[in-house]
Design a protein around this motif. Structure first.
Motif, PDB file in Angstrom:
ATOM      1  N   ASP A   1       0.823  -1.207   0.000  1.00 14.25           N
ATOM      2  CA  ASP A   1       0.000   0.000   0.000  1.00 14.25           C
ATOM      3  C   ASP A   1       0.861   1.263   0.000  1.00 14.25           C
ATOM      4  OD1 ASP A   1      -2.276  -1.529   0.018  1.00 14.25           O
ATOM      5  OD2 ASP A   1      -2.550  -1.438   2.194  1.00 14.25           O
ATOM      6  N   GLN A   2       2.146   1.102   0.366  1.00  8.27           N
ATOM      7  CA  GLN A   2       3.058   2.247   0.316  1.00  8.27           C
ATOM      8  C   GLN A   2       3.343   2.655  -1.129  1.00  8.27           C
ATOM      9  OE1 GLN A   2       6.669   1.562   2.610  1.00  8.27           O
ATOM     10  NE2 GLN A   2       5.576   0.228   4.033  1.00  8.27           N
ATOM     11  N   LEU A   3       3.122   1.709  -2.033  1.00  7.64           N
ATOM     12  CA  LEU A   3       3.358   1.978  -3.448  1.00  7.64           C
ATOM     13  C   LEU A   3       2.061   2.405  -4.121  1.00  7.64           C
ATOM     14  CD1 LEU A   3       5.412  -1.256  -4.283  1.00  7.64           C
ATOM     15  CD2 LEU A   3       6.359   1.034  -3.914  1.00  7.64           C
ATOM     16  N   SER A   4       2.131   3.452  -4.893  1.00  7.74           N
ATOM     17  CA  SER A   4       0.999   3.793  -5.756  1.00  7.74           C
ATOM     18  C   SER A   4       1.176   2.957  -7.020  1.00  7.74           C
ATOM     19  CB  SER A   4       1.007   5.287  -6.092  1.00  7.74           C
ATOM     20  OG  SER A   4       0.805   6.059  -4.932  1.00  7.74           O
TER      21      SER A   4
ATOM     22  N   LEU B   1      10.090  -1.020  -3.201  1.00  8.18           N
ATOM     23  CA  LEU B   1      10.017  -0.546  -1.817  1.00  8.18           C
ATOM     24  C   LEU B   1      11.367   0.002  -1.359  1.00  8.18           C
ATOM     25  CD1 LEU B   1       7.826  -3.415  -0.312  1.00  8.18           C
ATOM     26  CD2 LEU B   1       7.168  -1.003  -0.455  1.00  8.18           C
ATOM     27  N   LYS B   2      12.436  -0.705  -1.697  1.00  2.00           N
ATOM     28  CA  LYS B   2      13.778  -0.266  -1.301  1.00  2.00           C
ATOM     29  C   LYS B   2      14.175   1.027  -2.005  1.00  2.00           C
ATOM     30  CE  LYS B   2      15.134  -3.564   1.540  1.00  2.00           C
ATOM     31  NZ  LYS B   2      15.514  -3.290   2.947  1.00  2.00           N
ATOM     32  N   GLU B   3      13.798   1.141  -3.271  1.00  2.00           N
ATOM     33  CA  GLU B   3      14.163   2.321  -4.057  1.00  2.00           C
ATOM     34  C   GLU B   3      13.209   3.492  -3.823  1.00  2.00           C
ATOM     35  OE1 GLU B   3      16.770   2.772  -6.243  1.00  2.00           O
ATOM     36  OE2 GLU B   3      17.613   0.802  -5.747  1.00  2.00           O
TER      37      GLU B   3
ATOM     38  N   VAL C   1      10.744  -9.939  -6.273  1.00  2.00           N
ATOM     39  CA  VAL C   1      11.945  -9.101  -6.395  1.00  2.00           C
ATOM     40  C   VAL C   1      11.562  -7.689  -6.826  1.00  2.00           C
ATOM     41  CG1 VAL C   1      14.120  -8.749  -7.632  1.00  2.00           C
ATOM     42  CG2 VAL C   1      13.482 -11.040  -6.877  1.00  2.00           C
ATOM     43  N   ALA C   2      10.629  -7.581  -7.770  1.00  2.00           N
ATOM     44  CA  ALA C   2      10.196  -6.264  -8.246  1.00  2.00           C
ATOM     45  C   ALA C   2       9.594  -5.447  -7.104  1.00  2.00           C
ATOM     46  CB  ALA C   2       9.188  -6.418  -9.382  1.00  2.00           C
ATOM     47  N   PHE C   3       8.695  -6.051  -6.328  1.00  2.00           N
ATOM     48  CA  PHE C   3       8.104  -5.345  -5.186  1.00  2.00           C
ATOM     49  C   PHE C   3       9.192  -4.941  -4.189  1.00  2.00           C
ATOM     50  CE2 PHE C   3       3.911  -7.822  -5.889  1.00  2.00           C
ATOM     51  CZ  PHE C   3       3.437  -6.822  -6.723  1.00  2.00           C
ATOM     52  N   TYR C   4      10.122  -5.847  -3.954  1.00  2.00           N
ATOM     53  CA  TYR C   4      11.227  -5.591  -3.020  1.00  2.00           C
ATOM     54  C   TYR C   4      12.051  -4.392  -3.497  1.00  2.00           C
ATOM     55  CZ  TYR C   4      15.167  -6.825   0.077  1.00  2.00           C
ATOM     56  OH  TYR C   4      16.161  -6.813   1.042  1.00  2.00           O
TER      57      TYR C   4
END
Length: 201
Positions: A82-85, A177-179, A171-174
């Motif tokens: 949810d932190q990602l739009s 979030l990291k970036e 990996v993409a979600f990871y």
């Protein structure tokens, strides 16, 4: 300059141009000197194929909540997404084009974008982009092994790992979030209700 010399000039120019193209192609396609990255590709290719994944779904031996389990093992909660739009793009044709248009528009307005797509053309790292640029080999390798080790450490049996596409989705979600991307554009994979990208709310 007569016709003969023009033809010779054009042929020589064409030969030089072709040599440059071949040289550039070889540069792109040459084996990576970084063993860390090469080992990541070997480990990725050893995961369950997309076809086997589909067969398991057809045999009703796969439960969609398995993906959430793998996501949690990688240290990602569904609520973290949810932190990602996220712009979730589905369809038979034009997913990549739609995402590319959206990516460009968002970047023009100053947003930091993440883009997860498939398939890749030359290297698998092309599937995960930040601000329109595929991850560098070193960075891809680092993120890959971060996720792989977390999943491998707590697996319940030898095959208790996500499949090829599901793993790359994690990996993409990871990465996003990291970036700390502002907007993530995510294409569906196999499509349908069993597609692992449907974890997005």
């Amino acid at each position: 300059m007569n016709k003969y010399y023009i033809n010779v000039f054009l042929k020589q120019t064409a030969i030089i141009w072709c040599k440059r193209c071949v040289s550039n192609f070889k540069t792109v396609m040459s084996p990576c000197e970084d063993n860390f990255y090469k080992q990541a590709i070997v480990a990725l290719n050893a995961l369950q194929s997309n076809q086997k994944y589909i067969n398991n779904i057809n045999k009703n031996s796969y439960k969609f909540n398995n993906f959430e389990k793998f996501l949690n093992r990688a240290g990602i909660k569904v609520d973290d997404l949810d932190q990602l739009s996220i712009i979730h793009v589905s369809g038979t044709k034009g997913k990549g084009t739609t995402c590319a248009f959206c990516e460009n528009i968002l970047q023009q307005h100053g947003y930091k974008t993440g883009f997860f797509s498939s398939p890749h053309l030359l290297e698998v790292r092309e599937r995960i982009r930040v601000n329109g640029i595929p991850l560098e080999r070193e960075k891809f390798g680092n993120y890959f092994w971060d996720v792989y080790r977390k999943l491998d450490l707590v697996k319940e049996h030898s095959t208790d790992m996500p499949g090829y596409f599901a793993f790359l989705t994690i990996v993409a979600f990871y990465v996003f979030l990291k970036e700390k991307v502002d907007v993530a554009l995510v294409e569906v994979g196999i499509g349908g209700e069993s597609d692992c990208t449907n974890i997005i709310k």
